[in-house]
Design an enzyme around this catalytic site. Structure first.
Site, PDB file in Angstrom:
ATOM      1  N   GLN A  50       0.798  -1.227   0.000  1.00 27.00           N
ATOM      2  CA  GLN A  50       0.000   0.000   0.000  1.00 27.00           C
ATOM      3  C   GLN A  50       0.829   1.275   0.000  1.00 27.00           C
ATOM      4  O   GLN A  50       0.329   2.328  -0.389  1.00 27.00           O
ATOM      5  CB  GLN A  50      -0.950   0.003   1.196  1.00 27.00           C
ATOM      6  CG  GLN A  50      -2.036  -1.041   1.065  1.00 27.00           C
ATOM      7  CD  GLN A  50      -2.961  -1.049   2.264  1.00 27.00           C
ATOM      8  OE1 GLN A  50      -2.641  -1.617   3.286  1.00 27.00           O
ATOM      9  NE2 GLN A  50      -4.104  -0.408   2.137  1.00 27.00           N
ATOM     10  N   HIS A  70      -1.503  -4.840 -13.007  1.00 28.00           N
ATOM     11  CA  HIS A  70      -0.884  -4.629 -14.321  1.00 28.00           C
ATOM     12  C   HIS A  70      -1.666  -5.329 -15.432  1.00 28.00           C
ATOM     13  O   HIS A  70      -1.774  -4.815 -16.540  1.00 28.00           O
ATOM     14  CB  HIS A  70       0.563  -5.147 -14.323  1.00 28.00           C
ATOM     15  CG  HIS A  70       1.472  -4.317 -13.461  1.00 28.00           C
ATOM     16  ND1 HIS A  70       2.677  -4.779 -12.990  1.00 28.00           N
ATOM     17  CD2 HIS A  70       1.347  -3.060 -12.979  1.00 28.00           C
ATOM     18  CE1 HIS A  70       3.255  -3.829 -12.259  1.00 28.00           C
ATOM     19  NE2 HIS A  70       2.463  -2.789 -12.237  1.00 28.00           N
ATOM     20  N   ASP A  83       2.532   0.785  -7.988  1.00 24.91           N
ATOM     21  CA  ASP A  83       3.886   0.893  -8.562  1.00 24.91           C
ATOM     22  C   ASP A  83       4.733   1.926  -7.811  1.00 24.91           C
ATOM     23  O   ASP A  83       5.925   1.724  -7.597  1.00 24.91           O
ATOM     24  CB  ASP A  83       3.827   1.296 -10.041  1.00 24.91           C
ATOM     25  CG  ASP A  83       3.390   0.143 -10.942  1.00 24.91           C
ATOM     26  OD1 ASP A  83       3.065  -0.944 -10.410  1.00 24.91           O
ATOM     27  OD2 ASP A  83       3.357   0.342 -12.174  1.00 24.91           O
ATOM     28  N   ARG A 108       3.756   0.097  13.010  1.00 25.77           N
ATOM     29  CA  ARG A 108       3.460  -1.212  12.427  1.00 25.77           C
ATOM     30  C   ARG A 108       3.662  -1.150  10.912  1.00 25.77           C
ATOM     31  O   ARG A 108       3.134  -0.247  10.257  1.00 25.77           O
ATOM     32  CB  ARG A 108       2.015  -1.602  12.751  1.00 25.77           C
ATOM     33  CG  ARG A 108       1.536  -2.869  12.088  1.00 25.77           C
ATOM     34  CD  ARG A 108       0.155  -3.275  12.608  1.00 25.77           C
ATOM     35  NE  ARG A 108      -0.339  -4.454  11.932  1.00 25.77           N
ATOM     36  CZ  ARG A 108      -1.339  -4.466  11.050  1.00 25.77           C
ATOM     37  NH1 ARG A 108      -1.986  -3.354  10.747  1.00 25.77           N
ATOM     38  NH2 ARG A 108      -1.714  -5.593  10.473  1.00 25.77           N
ATOM     39  N   HIS A 153       1.094  -9.408   4.622  1.00 27.28           N
ATOM     40  CA  HIS A 153      -0.051  -8.502   4.472  1.00 27.28           C
ATOM     41  C   HIS A 153      -0.502  -8.545   3.006  1.00 27.28           C
ATOM     42  O   HIS A 153      -0.444  -7.558   2.286  1.00 27.28           O
ATOM     43  CB  HIS A 153       0.339  -7.090   4.917  1.00 27.28           C
ATOM     44  CG  HIS A 153      -0.828  -6.177   5.207  1.00 27.28           C
ATOM     45  ND1 HIS A 153      -0.964  -5.496   6.395  1.00 27.28           N
ATOM     46  CD2 HIS A 153      -1.907  -5.825   4.457  1.00 27.28           C
ATOM     47  CE1 HIS A 153      -2.075  -4.768   6.358  1.00 27.28           C
ATOM     48  NE2 HIS A 153      -2.661  -4.942   5.197  1.00 27.28           N
ATOM     49  N   ASN A 197      -1.847 -10.633   8.486  1.00 30.14           N
ATOM     50  CA  ASN A 197      -2.857  -9.590   8.589  1.00 30.14           C
ATOM     51  C   ASN A 197      -4.148 -10.068   7.933  1.00 30.14           C
ATOM     52  O   ASN A 197      -4.156 -10.423   6.754  1.00 30.14           O
ATOM     53  CB  ASN A 197      -2.396  -8.316   7.887  1.00 30.14           C
ATOM     54  CG  ASN A 197      -3.446  -7.224   7.975  1.00 30.14           C
ATOM     55  OD1 ASN A 197      -3.686  -6.681   9.053  1.00 30.14           O
ATOM     56  ND2 ASN A 197      -4.097  -6.922   6.863  1.00 30.14           N
ATOM     57  N   GLU A 198      -5.239 -10.089   8.693  1.00 25.77           N
ATOM     58  CA  GLU A 198      -6.584 -10.337   8.177  1.00 25.77           C
ATOM     59  C   GLU A 198      -6.690 -11.536   7.233  1.00 25.77           C
ATOM     60  O   GLU A 198      -6.975 -11.382   6.039  1.00 25.77           O
ATOM     61  CB  GLU A 198      -7.140  -9.087   7.476  1.00 25.77           C
ATOM     62  CG  GLU A 198      -7.224  -7.875   8.380  1.00 25.77           C
ATOM     63  CD  GLU A 198      -7.995  -6.712   7.753  1.00 25.77           C
ATOM     64  OE1 GLU A 198      -8.517  -6.862   6.632  1.00 25.77           O
ATOM     65  OE2 GLU A 198      -8.075  -5.649   8.389  1.00 25.77           O
ATOM     66  N   ASN A 338      -8.192  -5.986  13.972  1.00 22.35           N
ATOM     67  CA  ASN A 338      -8.529  -4.838  13.129  1.00 22.35           C
ATOM     68  C   ASN A 338     -10.037  -4.682  13.146  1.00 22.35           C
ATOM     69  O   ASN A 338     -10.762  -5.639  12.868  1.00 22.35           O
ATOM     70  CB  ASN A 338      -8.076  -5.071  11.681  1.00 22.35           C
ATOM     71  CG  ASN A 338      -6.574  -5.127  11.547  1.00 22.35           C
ATOM     72  OD1 ASN A 338      -5.845  -4.867  12.502  1.00 22.35           O
ATOM     73  ND2 ASN A 338      -6.106  -5.466  10.352  1.00 22.35           N
ATOM     74  N   TYR A 340     -13.384  -2.005  12.131  1.00 22.83           N
ATOM     75  CA  TYR A 340     -13.845  -0.773  11.489  1.00 22.83           C
ATOM     76  C   TYR A 340     -15.315  -0.452  11.744  1.00 22.83           C
ATOM     77  O   TYR A 340     -15.661   0.676  12.028  1.00 22.83           O
ATOM     78  CB  TYR A 340     -13.581  -0.828   9.970  1.00 22.83           C
ATOM     79  CG  TYR A 340     -12.107  -0.748   9.656  1.00 22.83           C
ATOM     80  CD1 TYR A 340     -11.486   0.480   9.493  1.00 22.83           C
ATOM     81  CD2 TYR A 340     -11.327  -1.902   9.562  1.00 22.83           C
ATOM     82  CE1 TYR A 340     -10.126   0.568   9.235  1.00 22.83           C
ATOM     83  CE2 TYR A 340      -9.963  -1.821   9.310  1.00 22.83           C
ATOM     84  CZ  TYR A 340      -9.370  -0.589   9.140  1.00 22.83           C
ATOM     85  OH  TYR A 340      -8.022  -0.506   8.899  1.00 22.83           O
ATOM     86  N   GLU A 403      -5.546  -2.248  13.903  1.00 20.02           N
ATOM     87  CA  GLU A 403      -6.084  -1.250  12.968  1.00 20.02           C
ATOM     88  C   GLU A 403      -7.449  -0.793  13.442  1.00 20.02           C
ATOM     89  O   GLU A 403      -8.267  -1.601  13.884  1.00 20.02           O
ATOM     90  CB  GLU A 403      -6.266  -1.820  11.544  1.00 20.02           C
ATOM     91  CG  GLU A 403      -4.994  -2.090  10.796  1.00 20.02           C
ATOM     92  CD  GLU A 403      -5.240  -2.636   9.384  1.00 20.02           C
ATOM     93  OE1 GLU A 403      -6.340  -2.436   8.829  1.00 20.02           O
ATOM     94  OE2 GLU A 403      -4.315  -3.268   8.854  1.00 20.02           O
TER      95      GLU A 403
HETATM   96  C1  LIG Z   1      10.038  -0.772 -13.585  1.00 18.24           C
HETATM   97  O1  LIG Z   1       8.704  -0.494 -13.962  1.00 18.24           O
HETATM   98  C2  LIG Z   1       8.569   0.746 -14.644  1.00 18.24           C
HETATM   99  C3  LIG Z   1       7.085   0.946 -14.851  1.00 18.24           C
HETATM  100  O2  LIG Z   1       6.434   1.030 -13.613  1.00 18.24           O
HETATM  101  C4  LIG Z   1       9.346   0.719 -15.946  1.00 18.24           C
HETATM  102  O3  LIG Z   1       9.236   1.972 -16.565  1.00 18.24           O
HETATM  103  C5  LIG Z   1      10.806   0.417 -15.641  1.00 18.24           C
HETATM  104  O4  LIG Z   1      11.514   0.265 -16.817  1.00 18.24           O
HETATM  105  C6  LIG Z   1      10.936  -0.850 -14.809  1.00 18.24           C
HETATM  106  N1  LIG Z   1      12.313  -1.010 -14.370  1.00 18.24           N
HETATM  107  C7  LIG Z   1      12.964  -2.155 -14.464  1.00 18.24           C
HETATM  108  C8  LIG Z   1      14.342  -2.172 -13.896  1.00 18.24           C
HETATM  109  O5  LIG Z   1      12.461  -3.154 -14.964  1.00 18.24           O
END
Ligand SMILES: *[C@@H]1O[C@H](CO)[C@@H](O)[C@H](O)[C@H]1NC(C)=O
Ligand SMILES: *[C@@H]1O[C@H](CO)[C@@H](O)[C@H](O)[C@H]1NC(C)=O
Ligand SMILES: *[C@@H]1O[C@H](CO)[C@@H](O)[C@H](O)[C@H]1NC(C)=O
Ligand SMILES: *[C@@H]1O[C@H](CO)[C@@H](O)[C@H](O)[C@H]1NC(C)=O
Ligand SMILES: *[C@@H]1O[C@H](CO)[C@@H](O)[C@H](O)[C@H]1NC(C)=O
Ligand SMILES: *[C@@H]1O[C@H](CO)[C@@H](O)[C@H](O)[C@H]1NC(C)=O
Ligand SMILES: *[C@@H]1O[C@H](CO)[C@@H](O)[C@H](O)[C@H]1NC(C)=O
Ligand SMILES: *[C@@H]1O[C@H](CO)[C@@H](O)[C@H](O)[C@H]1NC(C)=O
Length: 500
Positions: A50, A70, A83, A108, A153, A197-198, A338, A340, A403
């Site tokens: 996260q 992805h 990312d 944590r 997690h 976690n959970e 946790n 909520y 949490e």
């Molecule tokens: C890691 O991912 C990014 C996209 O999120 C990409 O542009 C980049 O080339 C990647 N790096 C490697 C080392 O693979």
């Protein structure tokens, strides 16, 4: 609802004045005179996927959340991913300074399995991954905070998923070897270990439903297989810790379960409500925390009968051997919880032969429309009832609230979140002082806005805001950060805005 204010609220003094103003015009809840015990611990937390970002840096492998975001961007409401997230892989020192400023005792965090073992298989650990967590732990200690480490997690290495993930019994060994590496490298400095976690979200939402990665959707089958292997994995790692690593830092280990409180929809529905609690919490808690161990009797009966009626040769709920029951029973020093929100439950016998967790449970849940709070109703009395239920059902274990928090769209003047924290912490004080529950600590979720799984960045739990459109990801305190800071400093809740 609350009157709206268009004032800049950026310091404690102004904050107190505004709360006092609420008091004068009666938009307030009166504080009790209860205070938190002197050894009570306050904390805040995050989790690896996260917040870290750096998804493919320093040797990290792909995990199931990298894979699903992805390959199926529409899986996430705003088609985002982790990312970069909060970029905490690079900004952890800034995060820890914010935590320190709140005055918390512990921080944590979780370890990303694919940073340690890029494809999950336990050989040749990635030293850069270990070094990152060494630095993080040292930085937490340097701020005079205590690290609480969650081993898992939800971010399983993708290659292990391709072997069946938590439904493959081999996962017990693989998880144990991963955990052994963490224990080898970090147990000289970690005080609180959380194995999982959970599990309910990992197994029921991830394998039963399609709400979380890996989004398998095999309800009534894969959720139970996942739970079974996860419980064995927890126990194996607890024994490893207990036998070999505990004394390195006089540490403790537990598991974090999530639980909404389940109230009966009417007085006649108490049995249905209790069955729902057993299916949601008892599934994971009973084998570990109950005197007899094993799955709850009511689950064995309901799933067993239904499996037979459906023509299965045995129950879809796997059976533990008596050795396994003994191996799992008592593998805890504390229960991490946790919490909520609250739901109502009533009986709802299935009308067809469908195989699913809900039709095994034979209840349905809904919310009382008079509860305030919207998507996650604010019902502090449910928190107190849950704590009492834990105490009575599992012989008064030590509990850490790992949490508790409130989600919204991210406004800085987050009065509703302040009201949520005020009322839930007040309920906690009543549970400690009047019901004598054994709660030793409380961690606000979350330190900062972050990647909220299927909701992406549309749903925010942070007490610090993060601007995700700025490449520097700047963090800004919300009103709730100031409120929490005052609670910790005063060891009391104080007045807070009322929702009614
Ligand atoms: C890691 O991912 C990014 C996209 O999120 C990409 O542009 C980049 O080339 C990647 N790096 C490697 C080392 O693979
Ligand atoms: C708190 O203590 C004060 C002084 O003893 C008392 O007047 C007040 O009624 C108490 N408040 C509550 C909510 O018990
Ligand atoms: C992690 O622990 C192993 C085994 O004790 C050790 O060989 C390795 O150097 C440690 N890694 C780091 C980065 O400290
Ligand atoms: C170990 O920790 C416990 C609390 O978890 C404490 O009561 C005990 O005194 C500690 N023991 C040592 C040797 O520090
Ligand atoms: C719903 O909430 C109202 C107001 O708090 C309460 O009077 C009522 O009993 C609740 N209903 C149920 C089923 O809990
Ligand atoms: C399950 O089956 C047993 C044996 O037939 C029966 O006694 C019991 O009432 C059944 N339980 C449920 C919930 O149907
Ligand atoms: C943990 O270790 C202690 C001391 O060796 C032992 O007494 C206890 O039974 C162990 N706990 C479990 C759950 O095996
Ligand atoms: C977030 O950052 C962007 C880019 O720097 C900026 O344009 C925007 O005003 C910021 N948003 C807020 C709420 O500060």
């Amino acid at each position: 609802m609350l009157p709206s204010f268009n004032m800049e609220v950026n310091n404690n003094a102004m904050f107190s004045k505004i709360i006092t103003l609420f008091c004068l015009i009666a938009y307030r809840e009166c504080a009790s005179n209860y205070t938190f015990p002197s050894d009570f611990l306050f904390g805040t937390g995050t989790s690896s996927y996260q917040v870290e970002g750096a998804w493919n840096e320093s040797g990290k492998g792909e995990n199931i959340w990298d894979f699903i975001t992805h390959n199926t961007p529409e899986f996430v409401d705003d088609r985002t991913n982790g990312d970069i997230a909060c970029d905490s892989y690079h900004k952890y020192e800034e995060d820890l300074a914010l935590a320190k400023d709140l005055g918390v005792n512990f921080y944590r965090f979780s370890v990303s399995w694919a940073r340690i073992y890029p494809n999950g298989y336990p050989y040749n650990p990635n030293q850069e991954g270990i070094a990152y967590y060494n630095n993080l732990i040292d930085a937490i200690l340097a701020q005079n905070m205590t690290p609480m480490l969650t081993i898992y997690h939800w971010d399983l290495p993708q290659r292990l998923q391709e072997l069946g993930g938590w439904t493959n019994p081999l996962i017990v060994q693989l998880y144990t070897e991963y955990a052994r590496t963490l224990l080898e490298n970090f147990s000289d400095r970690i005080k609180y270990w959380v194995t999982f976690n959970e599990p309910y979200m990992a197994c029921n939402a991830g394998y039963g439903e399609v709400g979380y990665a890996p989004a398998l959707g095999m309800s009534g089958i894969a959720d139970y297989l996942c739970a079974h292997n996860l419980l064995k994995s927890h126990a194996a790692v607890y024994h490893l810790f207990n036998d070999t690593y505990r004394t390195r830092n006089n540490a403790t280990m537990g598991i974090t379960l999530n639980s909404i409180w389940i109230d009966p929809g009417s007085p006649e529905e108490e049995e249905a409500a209790e069955r729902t609690r057993q299916f949601q919490v008892g599934l994971y808690a009973n084998p570990i925390f109950s005197a007899n161990g094993d799955y709850p009797e009511v689950m064995k009966e309901y799933i067993g009968n239904r499996s037979v009626a459906q023509g299965y040769s045995k129950s879809r709920l796997p059976q533990f051997t008596s050795d396994e029951i003994e191996f799992i029973k008592g593998t805890f020093d504390f229960l991490g919880m946790n919490h909520y929100t609250t739901r109502l439950a009533r009986n709802s016998p299935p009308t067809n032969n469908m195989v699913s967790f809900n039709s095994d449970m034979q209840t349905e849940m809904w919310v009382n429309s008079s509860w305030p709070g919207g998507r996650e109703p604010i019902v502090p009395s449910g928190f107190r009832k849950l704590l009492t239920w834990i105490k009575n059902t599992y012989n008064n274990p030590i509990v850490y609230i790992t949490e508790n928090g409130y989600g919204d769209n991210g406004e800085l003047d987050d009065y509703v979140r302040v009201s949520y924290y005020g009322s839930y912490l007040e309920a906690l004080l009543e549970a400690i002082n009047e019901d004598n529950v054994n709660v030793r600590g409380y961690s606000a979720w979350s330190l900062m806005d972050n990647f909220e799984w299927k909701s992406g960045y549309t749903w925010r739990y942070g007490i610090y805001s993060v601007n995700f459109t700025d490449p520097n990801r700047p963090r800004t305190a919300k009103l709730s950060a100031t409120f929490y800071k005052n609670v910790i400093a005063n060891r009391a809740v104080g007045d807070y805005p009322s929702l009614s």
